[in-house]
Design a protein around this motif. Structure first.
Motif, PDB file in Angstrom:
ATOM      1  N   ASN A  84      27.273 -35.136  40.656  1.00 49.74           N
ATOM      2  CA  ASN A  84      26.317 -35.333  39.569  1.00 49.74           C
ATOM      3  C   ASN A  84      26.893 -36.282  38.524  1.00 49.74           C
ATOM      4  O   ASN A  84      28.029 -36.119  38.076  1.00 49.74           O
ATOM      5  CB  ASN A  84      25.980 -33.984  38.923  1.00 49.74           C
ATOM      6  N   ALA A  85      26.126 -37.263  38.110  1.00 44.82           N
ATOM      7  CA  ALA A  85      26.605 -38.253  37.140  1.00 44.82           C
ATOM      8  C   ALA A  85      26.780 -37.658  35.750  1.00 44.82           C
ATOM      9  O   ALA A  85      27.525 -38.205  34.927  1.00 44.82           O
ATOM     10  CB  ALA A  85      25.646 -39.435  37.091  1.00 44.82           C
ATOM     11  N   SER A  86      26.120 -36.549  35.467  1.00 47.63           N
ATOM     12  CA  SER A  86      26.219 -35.924  34.158  1.00 47.63           C
ATOM     13  C   SER A  86      27.561 -35.221  33.993  1.00 47.63           C
ATOM     14  O   SER A  86      28.137 -34.709  34.963  1.00 47.63           O
ATOM     15  CB  SER A  86      25.082 -34.921  33.962  1.00 47.63           C
ATOM     16  N   GLU A  87      28.063 -35.205  32.768  1.00 43.74           N
ATOM     17  CA  GLU A  87      29.317 -34.511  32.481  1.00 43.74           C
ATOM     18  C   GLU A  87      29.108 -33.004  32.317  1.00 43.74           C
ATOM     19  O   GLU A  87      30.076 -32.259  32.188  1.00 43.74           O
ATOM     20  CB  GLU A  87      29.955 -35.085  31.213  1.00 43.74           C
ATOM     21  N   ILE A  88      27.874 -32.579  32.305  1.00 49.30           N
ATOM     22  CA  ILE A  88      27.539 -31.159  32.174  1.00 49.30           C
ATOM     23  C   ILE A  88      26.908 -30.686  33.477  1.00 49.30           C
ATOM     24  O   ILE A  88      25.989 -31.322  33.997  1.00 49.30           O
ATOM     25  CB  ILE A  88      26.574 -30.918  31.002  1.00 49.30           C
TER      26      ILE A  88
ATOM     27  N   PHE B 115      19.384 -33.079  37.920  1.00 51.69           N
ATOM     28  CA  PHE B 115      20.433 -33.911  38.492  1.00 51.69           C
ATOM     29  C   PHE B 115      20.337 -35.311  37.891  1.00 51.69           C
ATOM     30  O   PHE B 115      19.296 -35.960  37.949  1.00 51.69           O
ATOM     31  CB  PHE B 115      20.257 -33.964  40.006  1.00 51.69           C
ATOM     32  N   ALA B 116      21.439 -35.781  37.294  1.00 49.63           N
ATOM     33  CA  ALA B 116      21.413 -37.050  36.553  1.00 49.63           C
ATOM     34  C   ALA B 116      21.640 -38.266  37.428  1.00 49.63           C
ATOM     35  O   ALA B 116      21.538 -39.390  36.946  1.00 49.63           O
ATOM     36  CB  ALA B 116      22.459 -37.019  35.439  1.00 49.63           C
ATOM     37  N   GLY B 117      21.951 -38.074  38.692  1.00 50.72           N
ATOM     38  CA  GLY B 117      22.211 -39.211  39.564  1.00 50.72           C
ATOM     39  C   GLY B 117      23.485 -39.017  40.356  1.00 50.72           C
ATOM     40  O   GLY B 117      24.334 -38.185  40.022  1.00 50.72           O
ATOM     41  N   PHE B 118      23.607 -39.789  41.412  1.00 52.53           N
ATOM     42  CA  PHE B 118      24.747 -39.665  42.324  1.00 52.53           C
ATOM     43  C   PHE B 118      25.909 -40.525  41.828  1.00 52.53           C
ATOM     44  O   PHE B 118      25.714 -41.673  41.409  1.00 52.53           O
ATOM     45  CB  PHE B 118      24.341 -40.107  43.724  1.00 52.53           C
ATOM     46  N   THR B 119      27.141 -39.958  41.889  1.00 53.96           N
ATOM     47  CA  THR B 119      28.334 -40.703  41.495  1.00 53.96           C
ATOM     48  C   THR B 119      29.557 -40.145  42.206  1.00 53.96           C
ATOM     49  O   THR B 119      29.591 -38.966  42.578  1.00 53.96           O
ATOM     50  CB  THR B 119      28.553 -40.629  39.974  1.00 53.96           C
ATOM     51  N   LEU B 120      30.552 -41.028  42.370  1.00 49.51           N
ATOM     52  CA  LEU B 120      31.855 -40.618  42.917  1.00 49.51           C
ATOM     53  C   LEU B 120      32.935 -40.663  41.838  1.00 49.51           C
ATOM     54  O   LEU B 120      34.123 -40.569  42.143  1.00 49.51           O
ATOM     55  CB  LEU B 120      32.252 -41.530  44.075  1.00 49.51           C
ATOM     56  N   ARG B 121      32.488 -40.771  40.575  1.00 43.40           N
ATOM     57  CA  ARG B 121      33.443 -40.933  39.471  1.00 43.40           C
ATOM     58  C   ARG B 121      34.388 -39.757  39.343  1.00 43.40           C
ATOM     59  O   ARG B 121      35.570 -39.932  39.044  1.00 43.40           O
ATOM     60  CB  ARG B 121      32.665 -41.119  38.170  1.00 43.40           C
ATOM     61  N   TRP B 122      33.890 -38.566  39.594  1.00 42.72           N
ATOM     62  CA  TRP B 122      34.728 -37.374  39.409  1.00 42.72           C
ATOM     63  C   TRP B 122      35.814 -37.296  40.482  1.00 42.72           C
ATOM     64  O   TRP B 122      36.917 -36.804  40.211  1.00 42.72           O
ATOM     65  CB  TRP B 122      33.859 -36.129  39.422  1.00 42.72           C
ATOM     66  N   TYR B 123      35.523 -37.786  41.663  1.00 43.86           N
ATOM     67  CA  TYR B 123      36.547 -37.836  42.710  1.00 43.86           C
ATOM     68  C   TYR B 123      37.590 -38.900  42.385  1.00 43.86           C
ATOM     69  O   TYR B 123      38.773 -38.722  42.687  1.00 43.86           O
ATOM     70  CB  TYR B 123      35.898 -38.099  44.071  1.00 43.86           C
ATOM     71  N   GLN B 124      37.169 -39.994  41.787  1.00 44.13           N
ATOM     72  CA  GLN B 124      38.110 -41.023  41.359  1.00 44.13           C
ATOM     73  C   GLN B 124      39.033 -40.494  40.270  1.00 44.13           C
ATOM     74  O   GLN B 124      40.242 -40.744  40.289  1.00 44.13           O
ATOM     75  CB  GLN B 124      37.344 -42.251  40.871  1.00 44.13           C
ATOM     76  N   GLN B 125      38.458 -39.728  39.327  1.00 44.55           N
ATOM     77  CA  GLN B 125      39.289 -39.117  38.292  1.00 44.55           C
ATOM     78  C   GLN B 125      40.245 -38.093  38.891  1.00 44.55           C
ATOM     79  O   GLN B 125      41.400 -37.980  38.453  1.00 44.55           O
ATOM     80  CB  GLN B 125      38.402 -38.466  37.232  1.00 44.55           C
TER      81      GLN B 125
ATOM     82  N   ILE C 273      34.011 -25.419  32.781  1.00 46.48           N
ATOM     83  CA  ILE C 273      33.768 -26.020  34.089  1.00 46.48           C
ATOM     84  C   ILE C 273      33.324 -27.467  33.893  1.00 46.48           C
ATOM     85  O   ILE C 273      32.321 -27.738  33.231  1.00 46.48           O
ATOM     86  CB  ILE C 273      32.697 -25.240  34.862  1.00 46.48           C
ATOM     87  N   THR C 274      34.073 -28.385  34.458  1.00 51.72           N
ATOM     88  CA  THR C 274      33.756 -29.809  34.358  1.00 51.72           C
ATOM     89  C   THR C 274      33.470 -30.361  35.753  1.00 51.72           C
ATOM     90  O   THR C 274      33.858 -29.751  36.761  1.00 51.72           O
ATOM     91  CB  THR C 274      34.937 -30.577  33.744  1.00 51.72           C
ATOM     92  N   PRO C 275      32.805 -31.513  35.846  1.00 49.73           N
ATOM     93  CA  PRO C 275      32.560 -32.116  37.160  1.00 49.73           C
ATOM     94  C   PRO C 275      33.844 -32.400  37.937  1.00 49.73           C
ATOM     95  O   PRO C 275      33.847 -32.360  39.162  1.00 49.73           O
ATOM     96  CB  PRO C 275      31.818 -33.408  36.811  1.00 49.73           C
ATOM     97  N   GLU C 276      34.931 -32.676  37.227  1.00 50.39           N
ATOM     98  CA  GLU C 276      36.196 -32.920  37.910  1.00 50.39           C
ATOM     99  C   GLU C 276      36.680 -31.662  38.623  1.00 50.39           C
ATOM    100  O   GLU C 276      37.206 -31.723  39.744  1.00 50.39           O
ATOM    101  CB  GLU C 276      37.250 -33.391  36.916  1.00 50.39           C
ATOM    102  N   ILE C 277      36.476 -30.505  37.986  1.00 52.59           N
ATOM    103  CA  ILE C 277      36.824 -29.238  38.634  1.00 52.59           C
ATOM    104  C   ILE C 277      35.954 -29.029  39.863  1.00 52.59           C
ATOM    105  O   ILE C 277      36.429 -28.553  40.901  1.00 52.59           O
ATOM    106  CB  ILE C 277      36.666 -28.073  37.642  1.00 52.59           C
ATOM    107  N   ASN C 278      34.673 -29.384  39.760  1.00 53.62           N
ATOM    108  CA  ASN C 278      33.793 -29.278  40.929  1.00 53.62           C
ATOM    109  C   ASN C 278      34.287 -30.154  42.076  1.00 53.62           C
ATOM    110  O   ASN C 278      34.208 -29.763  43.244  1.00 53.62           O
ATOM    111  CB  ASN C 278      32.366 -29.678  40.546  1.00 53.62           C
ATOM    112  N   ALA C 279      34.790 -31.341  41.755  1.00 53.23           N
ATOM    113  CA  ALA C 279      35.318 -32.239  42.785  1.00 53.23           C
ATOM    114  C   ALA C 279      36.555 -31.645  43.441  1.00 53.23           C
ATOM    115  O   ALA C 279      36.702 -31.677  44.676  1.00 53.23           O
ATOM    116  CB  ALA C 279      35.637 -33.605  42.184  1.00 53.23           C
ATOM    117  N   VAL C 280      37.453 -31.079  42.624  1.00 54.92           N
ATOM    118  CA  VAL C 280      38.662 -30.447  43.172  1.00 54.92           C
ATOM    119  C   VAL C 280      38.284 -29.247  44.022  1.00 54.92           C
ATOM    120  O   VAL C 280      38.837 -29.029  45.116  1.00 54.92           O
ATOM    121  CB  VAL C 280      39.613 -30.027  42.036  1.00 54.92           C
ATOM    122  N   ALA C 281      37.327 -28.442  43.541  1.00 56.07           N
ATOM    123  CA  ALA C 281      36.890 -27.277  44.292  1.00 56.07           C
ATOM    124  C   ALA C 281      36.245 -27.682  45.614  1.00 56.07           C
ATOM    125  O   ALA C 281      36.444 -27.028  46.640  1.00 56.07           O
ATOM    126  CB  ALA C 281      35.907 -26.458  43.456  1.00 56.07           C
ATOM    127  N   THR C 282      35.468 -28.770  45.597  1.00 52.66           N
ATOM    128  CA  THR C 282      34.850 -29.253  46.835  1.00 52.66           C
ATOM    129  C   THR C 282      35.915 -29.667  47.845  1.00 52.66           C
ATOM    130  O   THR C 282      35.801 -29.356  49.045  1.00 52.66           O
ATOM    131  CB  THR C 282      33.935 -30.456  46.533  1.00 52.66           C
TER     132      THR C 282
END
Length: 270
Positions: free
Chosen positions: A40-44, A49-59, A235-244
């Motif tokens: 999710n492109a949103s930080e919350i 759904f705000a849009g698709f992004t891979l930014r959290w995986y990059q972070q 809970i942040t999107p970065e945590i969701n990326a790590v959890a995924t």
């Protein structure tokens, strides 16, 4: 047959099937939500759904602390697999081959750590290490993980040994093979699916463990411990990326372990 033309057994079957899918949905819906919001492109982590992004995986990949904790988790899991598998295979074979009269007692003692809650096990391990004034480190984490993963290896290998044909060993001995040769050339190849299944299961258990790690680690964090520390700030999107990422690794290991265990069970008549 009732007025609607359906048999009561058919209705019961549909109800059980619906209940089965509801249970699966209850179990896996939270995991699906985590995976979806990791893109999710949103930080919350809220809808819409705000849009698709891979930014959290990059972070996630750019976070040095996460990379270090991931490396620590892989080191701990790797050593846990080697030690647990080695000790588990030899223990299961020794109990099956040389202690048939006490097999039930020894098997019960071997799987006892499974019955102990992880919290109690973690406290017991911490007390044990403090008794010997051992410095907490990744080494103590490995020892703690071996304690609760070893019984699973013993169980899986023991189940395979139940269907093991002793005539194969006797034939090898009649042909002049020694004890080590019989074990290395006959027993281990036939136990390979069970050994691989137990190794993969111990990897999954070790890679995801938090409670025992909390009581046995020092200054080095594993990935689950890092995720837990990050959750204190929300809970942040970065945590969701790590959890995924953790879900994918654990899921692949668990599915592969289940496949190897089923293969071992099918080969049980060898």
């Amino acid at each position: 047959m009732n007025a609607s033309g359906s048999r009561p057994a058919d209705v019961a079957g549909y109800l059980f099937a619906a209940w089965f899918w509801l249970v699966l949905a209850f179990l896996f819906a939270p995991l699906v939500v985590v995976v979806v919001f990791s893109f999710n492109a949103s930080e919350i982590s809220t809808l819409p759904f705000a849009g698709f992004t891979l930014r959290w995986y990059q972070q996630m990949l750019a976070n040095e602390d996460l990379r270090t904790s991931l490396a620590n988790s892989l080191i701990v899991s790797g050593f846990t697999v080697v030690i647990s598998t080695t000790l588990g295979v030899t223990a299961a074979y020794g109990i099956h081959r040389y202690a048939s009269g006490m097999r039930t007692v020894l098997n019960s003692a071997a799987i006892m750590p499974i019955m102990v809650p992880r919290l109690i096990l973690g406290i017991a391990l911490l007390t044990f290490f403090n008794l010997f004034q051992a410095n907490l480190s990744l080494a103590t984490v490995v020892l703690g993980h071996v304690v609760f993963s070893l019984p699973y290896v013993v169980l899986i290998v023991s189940a395979r040994l139940v269907g093991f044909n002793p005539a194969l060993e006797e034939a090898a001995r009649d042909l002049g093979a020694g004890t080590f040769t019989v074990f290395w050339r006959i027993v281990l190849p036939l136990l390979r699916p069970a050994i691989l299944g137990g190794a993969l299961l111990s990897f999954t258990l070790s890679f995801d463990e938090v409670v025992v790690t909390f009581f046995t680690t020092g200054t080095d964090n594993t990935l689950p411990m890092m995720i837990w520390s990050m959750l204190r700030f929300g809970i942040t999107p970065e945590i969701n990326a790590v959890a995924t990422f953790t879900i994918i690794v654990s899921g692949l290991a668990a599915v592969t372990a289940e496949f190897m265990i089923r293969r071992s069970q099918k080969a049980g008549g060898v």
